[in-house]
Design a protein around this motif. Structure first.
Motif, PDB file in Angstrom:
ATOM      1  N   ILE A  30      28.328  19.800  33.257  1.00  0.00           N
ATOM      2  CA  ILE A  30      29.117  20.895  32.694  1.00  0.00           C
ATOM      3  C   ILE A  30      30.117  21.420  33.726  1.00  0.00           C
ATOM      4  CG2 ILE A  30      29.004  23.261  31.792  1.00  0.00           C
ATOM      5  CD1 ILE A  30      26.296  22.450  30.508  1.00  0.00           C
ATOM      6  N   ALA A  31      29.702  21.542  34.980  1.00  0.00           N
ATOM      7  CA  ALA A  31      30.594  22.047  36.027  1.00  0.00           C
ATOM      8  C   ALA A  31      31.803  21.123  36.209  1.00  0.00           C
ATOM      9  CB  ALA A  31      29.838  22.185  37.347  1.00  0.00           C
ATOM     10  N   PHE A  32      31.571  19.827  36.324  1.00  0.00           N
ATOM     11  CA  PHE A  32      32.679  18.895  36.527  1.00  0.00           C
ATOM     12  C   PHE A  32      33.548  18.786  35.273  1.00  0.00           C
ATOM     13  CE2 PHE A  32      29.957  17.330  40.051  1.00  0.00           C
ATOM     14  CZ  PHE A  32      30.853  17.597  41.078  1.00  0.00           C
ATOM     15  N   TYR A  33      32.933  18.872  34.106  1.00  0.00           N
ATOM     16  CA  TYR A  33      33.690  18.876  32.856  1.00  0.00           C
ATOM     17  C   TYR A  33      34.632  20.093  32.834  1.00  0.00           C
ATOM     18  CZ  TYR A  33      34.576  19.853  27.906  1.00  0.00           C
ATOM     19  OH  TYR A  33      35.167  20.169  26.719  1.00  0.00           O
ATOM     20  N   ALA A  34      34.112  21.258  33.156  1.00  0.00           N
ATOM     21  CA  ALA A  34      34.925  22.476  33.134  1.00  0.00           C
ATOM     22  C   ALA A  34      36.056  22.408  34.161  1.00  0.00           C
ATOM     23  CB  ALA A  34      34.049  23.707  33.387  1.00  0.00           C
ATOM     24  N   ILE A  35      35.762  21.934  35.357  1.00  0.00           N
ATOM     25  CA  ILE A  35      36.787  21.828  36.401  1.00  0.00           C
ATOM     26  C   ILE A  35      37.861  20.823  35.986  1.00  0.00           C
ATOM     27  CG2 ILE A  35      37.236  21.059  38.767  1.00  0.00           C
ATOM     28  CD1 ILE A  35      34.460  22.296  39.477  1.00  0.00           C
ATOM     29  N   MET A  36      37.430  19.668  35.473  1.00  0.00           N
ATOM     30  CA  MET A  36      38.385  18.647  35.041  1.00  0.00           C
ATOM     31  C   MET A  36      39.260  19.180  33.908  1.00  0.00           C
ATOM     32  SD  MET A  36      39.202  16.175  32.531  1.00  0.00           S
ATOM     33  CE  MET A  36      37.862  16.632  31.487  1.00  0.00           C
ATOM     34  N   PHE A  37      38.647  19.789  32.901  1.00  0.00           N
ATOM     35  CA  PHE A  37      39.424  20.349  31.800  1.00  0.00           C
ATOM     36  C   PHE A  37      40.401  21.388  32.344  1.00  0.00           C
ATOM     37  CE2 PHE A  37      40.411  23.612  28.781  1.00  0.00           C
ATOM     38  CZ  PHE A  37      40.897  22.870  27.720  1.00  0.00           C
ATOM     39  N   GLY A  38      39.925  22.241  33.239  1.00  0.00           N
ATOM     40  CA  GLY A  38      40.778  23.293  33.785  1.00  0.00           C
ATOM     41  C   GLY A  38      41.975  22.754  34.539  1.00  0.00           C
ATOM     42  N   GLY A  92      58.049  29.531  22.846  1.00  0.00           N
ATOM     43  CA  GLY A  92      57.053  29.671  21.793  1.00  0.00           C
ATOM     44  C   GLY A  92      55.820  28.813  21.971  1.00  0.00           C
ATOM     45  N   SER A  93      55.636  28.222  23.141  1.00  0.00           N
ATOM     46  CA  SER A  93      54.508  27.309  23.342  1.00  0.00           C
ATOM     47  C   SER A  93      53.195  28.022  23.636  1.00  0.00           C
ATOM     48  CB  SER A  93      54.813  26.337  24.486  1.00  0.00           C
ATOM     49  OG  SER A  93      54.883  27.028  25.719  1.00  0.00           O
ATOM     50  N   SER A  94      53.231  29.311  23.918  1.00  0.00           N
ATOM     51  CA  SER A  94      52.028  30.072  24.276  1.00  0.00           C
ATOM     52  C   SER A  94      51.305  29.443  25.457  1.00  0.00           C
ATOM     53  CB  SER A  94      51.078  30.201  23.075  1.00  0.00           C
ATOM     54  OG  SER A  94      51.698  30.897  22.037  1.00  0.00           O
ATOM     55  N   TRP A  95      52.067  28.946  26.393  1.00  0.00           N
ATOM     56  CA  TRP A  95      51.504  28.250  27.552  1.00  0.00           C
ATOM     57  C   TRP A  95      50.628  29.172  28.391  1.00  0.00           C
ATOM     58  CZ3 TRP A  95      52.380  29.592  32.630  1.00  0.00           C
ATOM     59  CH2 TRP A  95      53.353  30.572  32.838  1.00  0.00           C
ATOM     60  N   GLY A  96      50.883  30.461  28.383  1.00  0.00           N
ATOM     61  CA  GLY A  96      50.108  31.403  29.194  1.00  0.00           C
ATOM     62  C   GLY A  96      48.646  31.468  28.782  1.00  0.00           C
ATOM     63  N   TRP A  97      48.385  31.364  27.481  1.00  0.00           N
ATOM     64  CA  TRP A  97      46.994  31.391  27.014  1.00  0.00           C
ATOM     65  C   TRP A  97      46.256  30.129  27.423  1.00  0.00           C
ATOM     66  CZ3 TRP A  97      44.877  35.747  25.935  1.00  0.00           C
ATOM     67  CH2 TRP A  97      45.661  36.803  25.490  1.00  0.00           C
ATOM     68  N   LEU A  98      46.939  28.997  27.364  1.00  0.00           N
ATOM     69  CA  LEU A  98      46.325  27.752  27.833  1.00  0.00           C
ATOM     70  C   LEU A  98      46.067  27.844  29.338  1.00  0.00           C
ATOM     71  CD1 LEU A  98      45.352  24.852  27.564  1.00  0.00           C
ATOM     72  CD2 LEU A  98      47.742  24.119  27.787  1.00  0.00           C
ATOM     73  N   LEU A  99      47.007  28.407  30.072  1.00  0.00           N
ATOM     74  CA  LEU A  99      46.827  28.574  31.508  1.00  0.00           C
ATOM     75  C   LEU A  99      45.621  29.468  31.793  1.00  0.00           C
ATOM     76  CD1 LEU A  99      47.882  28.055  34.394  1.00  0.00           C
ATOM     77  CD2 LEU A  99      49.301  30.101  34.128  1.00  0.00           C
ATOM     78  N   ALA A 100      45.498  30.581  31.082  1.00  0.00           N
ATOM     79  CA  ALA A 100      44.364  31.495  31.289  1.00  0.00           C
ATOM     80  C   ALA A 100      43.040  30.801  31.002  1.00  0.00           C
ATOM     81  CB  ALA A 100      44.520  32.734  30.408  1.00  0.00           C
ATOM     82  N   ALA A 101      42.961  30.064  29.870  1.00  0.00           N
ATOM     83  CA  ALA A 101      41.727  29.345  29.522  1.00  0.00           C
ATOM     84  C   ALA A 101      41.412  28.284  30.567  1.00  0.00           C
ATOM     85  CB  ALA A 101      41.867  28.704  28.141  1.00  0.00           C
ATOM     86  N   SER A 102      42.436  27.626  31.088  1.00  0.00           N
ATOM     87  CA  SER A 102      42.235  26.549  32.058  1.00  0.00           C
ATOM     88  C   SER A 102      41.786  27.087  33.419  1.00  0.00           C
ATOM     89  CB  SER A 102      43.526  25.740  32.205  1.00  0.00           C
ATOM     90  OG  SER A 102      43.885  25.182  30.965  1.00  0.00           O
TER      91      SER A 102
END
Length: 190
Positions: free
Chosen positions: A104-112, A127-137
């Motif tokens: 789970i740790a490596f999955y989360a880091i890789m996804f991020g 209009g891409s809402s890139w900031g929300w993706l950045l925050a989640a990542s």
């Protein structure tokens, strides 16, 4: 007003996929928090199913997005890794809590990491809402690092961390989905 922005045009088709990812994240997080005494095997299955669903949605989005963004290859790779992590979790459900924690740790880091790269590639698109993706990542990377730094804190701590991470990630993705939908509506393409 109809726009020529390819992302806004594309937003009318993808917003619901991002919304589904967000909803699944929130549901997964709530289940993890409501039943913190869940067994390791149940957590492995829950993570496996979540990871496969998330990966498949990411793959579909990446393949549909390939004509509009140069970063679609990152998303394909992320989706494949997510599906792979889910399959590993389902095929070997008897793995120990520590191994699960590292998966789970490596999955989360890789996804991020891939999400951060993808967010910055999307930044130039109005209009891409890139900031929300950045925050989640960024949240995903922080979550993964916390798991790596303190692996011995126990499976209950993992469940609580995973639950809150999934809820926050899901909420960020849900907000981003509705922002993309709103931009598509404003542009007259939805």
């Amino acid at each position: 007003m109809v726009t020529q922005n390819p992302f806004v045009q594309y937003g009318k088709e993808i917003w619901w996929m991002i919304l589904i990812r967000g909803i699944f994240g929130v549901i997964f997080g709530i289940i993890a928090l409501v039943w913190p005494g869940i067994t390791v095997v149940a957590l492995v299955f829950l993570f496996g199913i979540y990871s496969i669903v998330d990966g498949l949605i990411t793959l579909v989005r990446a393949i549909r997005d390939r004509e509009h963004l140069s970063s679609w290859g990152w998303w394909v790779f992320t989706g494949v890794v997510s599906v792979g992590a889910g399959i590993v979790a389902l095929v070997w459900p008897g793995i120990t809590a520590l191994v699960l924690l590292y998966i789970i740790a490596f999955y989360a880091i890789m996804f991020g990491i891939f999400g951060i790269v993808g967010a910055f590639k999307m930044k130039a698109l109005p209009g891409s809402s890139w900031g929300w993706l950045l925050a989640a990542s960024v949240l995903a990377v922080i979550f993964g690092i916390i798991l790596l730094i303190a692996p011995g804190e126990g499976i209950i701590s993992l469940i609580w961390l995973l639950g809150w991470y999934a809820i926050l990630f899901g909420l960020f993705m849900t907000v981003g989905a509705f922002q993309i939908r709103s931009r598509a509506k404003e542009a007259g393409v939805l």
